[in-house]
Structures are given as structure tokens and as C-alpha cells.
Write a protein that holds these residues in place. Sequence first.
Motif, PDB file in Angstrom:
ATOM      1  N   PRO A  68      -5.127   3.173  -3.801  1.00  0.00           N
ATOM      2  CA  PRO A  68      -6.122   2.172  -4.223  1.00  0.00           C
ATOM      3  C   PRO A  68      -6.691   2.417  -5.615  1.00  0.00           C
ATOM      4  O   PRO A  68      -6.793   1.492  -6.418  1.00  0.00           O
ATOM      5  CB  PRO A  68      -7.209   2.303  -3.145  1.00  0.00           C
ATOM      6  N   SER A 102       0.815  -1.218   0.000  1.00  0.00           N
ATOM      7  CA  SER A 102       0.000   0.000   0.000  1.00  0.00           C
ATOM      8  C   SER A 102       0.848   1.268   0.000  1.00  0.00           C
ATOM      9  O   SER A 102       0.336   2.363  -0.244  1.00  0.00           O
ATOM     10  CB  SER A 102      -0.943   0.002   1.207  1.00  0.00           C
ATOM     11  N   ASP A 155      -4.099  -6.123   1.884  1.00  0.00           N
ATOM     12  CA  ASP A 155      -4.800  -4.846   1.909  1.00  0.00           C
ATOM     13  C   ASP A 155      -5.673  -4.770   0.664  1.00  0.00           C
ATOM     14  O   ASP A 155      -5.197  -4.966  -0.457  1.00  0.00           O
ATOM     15  CB  ASP A 155      -3.821  -3.677   1.938  1.00  0.00           C
ATOM     16  N   TRP A 212      -7.225   1.819   1.910  1.00  0.00           N
ATOM     17  CA  TRP A 212      -6.775   0.435   1.981  1.00  0.00           C
ATOM     18  C   TRP A 212      -7.424  -0.219   3.193  1.00  0.00           C
ATOM     19  O   TRP A 212      -7.349   0.317   4.304  1.00  0.00           O
ATOM     20  CB  TRP A 212      -5.248   0.353   2.107  1.00  0.00           C
TER      21      TRP A 212
END
Length: 333
Positions: A85, A80, A139, A151
Amino acid sequence: MADIQEQFNQYHDDIKLSKENEVLREKREILKKNLEDNLPEDAPNIEKFLLQGSYAIYTGINSPNDDYDIDVGVVFDCTSDDYKPMELKEMVRDALDHNSRVPIIKNPCITVQYKKDGKNDYHVDLPVYVKRADDDGYDLAWGKSSLSEEWKHSDPKGLKEDINDISDDEINLAQFRRIVKYLKAWKSKKFTGFDIPSIGITLGVRKEMVFNIGFYDDKPNDLLAMRDTIEKMLSRFSCPGTDDNGNNLYRYEVLLPVTPKNDVFEKLSDKQLTQLKTKLETLKDDLTKAHEEERCEKACEIMKKHFDGFPVPEAKESARATVRSMNNTGSSS
């Protein structure tokens, strides 16, 4: 009492995913190849694909009211810290965008919808994951835009393993999966206007499952297994208060056994969960009535009120089955 396990077996064969599995597998493999071929050169490598959801635990059904689906998690070889995302979700969406196929970004996944005769037929959901440094699950890329992206810690592999670990006995495991399918078909018939999450049904049965093997000639008895499991599920409902008319309202809490360990029913209102309790009570009572019936066709007619397409034998066939049941148990009650 009549033995209607044969009718339950037939009903199970009618609702379980069978031929459609081939279609889903084909589409899954096409999407996986398209994704791998069409990601940009600077995209992270795909470490693995995760088969998850009802397809992975063998509890998928053909529902007359809902299109069926398959969940394929996409795990990227990064963390992450490397990407936001929406960066990864947009890469996946763009890689799968092809001709009439229009992937849609939803909060938990990218969805590819397939239609038949202008209606939704089935769809493939692709959650996007990245690795975690602590190796505790993954995640999950959550959100539909940069305004809602985040996440979320998730463990789809652990959830699948926990559900499948209900029993080492293949006969018990098969009965558990049948009971889940029956109740998923039941909730599809009985609930409109809001959705009872299938994972809630699955985990509720997983937690309270009462196996019933050996009632008739060492055969499974799905009717009694379902009734006794529902009875235990009903015992878990709590009453936090009443409505404006003084009627009791109920909650039913079922926690995910893995991260993030949230209540899978938390988004449903007290009123909606009270409806679930009421309908489960009616089903339990009718399972008892069907169990106490002496004629197979009468017991099956009761089941048909709850399960669309439940087979009802003709009277002559039912009479023969009742005689067999009495010979096996030594009693008609």
C-alpha cells in the motif's frame, strides 16, 4: 399552517455547492493530469479515476465551519500482490508534490489542501485502489506508514450506486438530496468537539427517507419529509445501558450497504451518540412547531435556530403566503 417551502428552496440554493463546483472540477483535472504526467516510468498504469463522496451523489454543501472537499479515487491496473500500500501512496504523493502544493498521506487517502487568506478553503482527497481478482470492488491502500499499512476491501462504486438508487423518480431523488444537505448543514452548526460522519447522516436518511410530495399544490414539502424521516431515524436508536448517574445512553447503528459493511458510527462513544439523539429530537420537535405555525415568519424563525442563514420573510410577505396556504388547503390548521 404556513407554507415555507419557498424559504427551504432558498436556503438550499444558499448552501449547495454551485460556483465552487467549477473550482473543484478545475483542481481535480489539474491533479489528475499532474499525476499521470509525473508518475515514475515503472509505476503501474492508472486504469480509471472514480468520482466519489458527496460530490458524486450531489449532497455537497458550503459549510461555514468546514472546508469542502472532493473525493477522486485512483484505481491502478494491478493487484495487491504486486505492490505494498505505501509504495503506491508514496508514488502518488511524490507525483503531486509541486511548489507550494504539499500532498499529505492520511490513512484512507492522499490529501491536497488548498488555502485562502491563510485558512483551509477546500481540499481534494485521493484514495488509492488496486483491482481485485474477483471483481468485487477494489482493495484500498490504507495507512500512513509501513507500520500501519494494509489493503482494505472497499466498494466505492457500489456505495455510490446504492445511495443514488433510492428512487427512480427525479422529484423524490431531489428531495432526498435536499434533506441530506439540510441535515449536514445542521450537524455542522450543532456539533463541536467531535464530528458526526456525513456518510452516517446520508445513509441514515437513505434508509429511513419518508418522501412528502403534493402537500401544497403537488409541491414537495421538505419540512414534513425531514421531520418524518428524523422520526424514523430516532426509532432506530437503542439503549445499551446508563452512565454513572443513571442516565440512559444510546447507540445508533448504520451499516455500509457494501463491503466492508461496517457500522459507520462505530467510532463514536455512547455519550456522543446520545447527544446526536437529543439534538435530533429537538430538531424534530421544532419542525413540528414550525409546521403548526400560521405565520411564515414565525415558522422560519424556528428553523433559523437550527439552520444558519435560513431566510425569514417580512410580516407582509408572510401574511400573503399564509393566505395562499389557507386557500390551497382549505384550512389554517
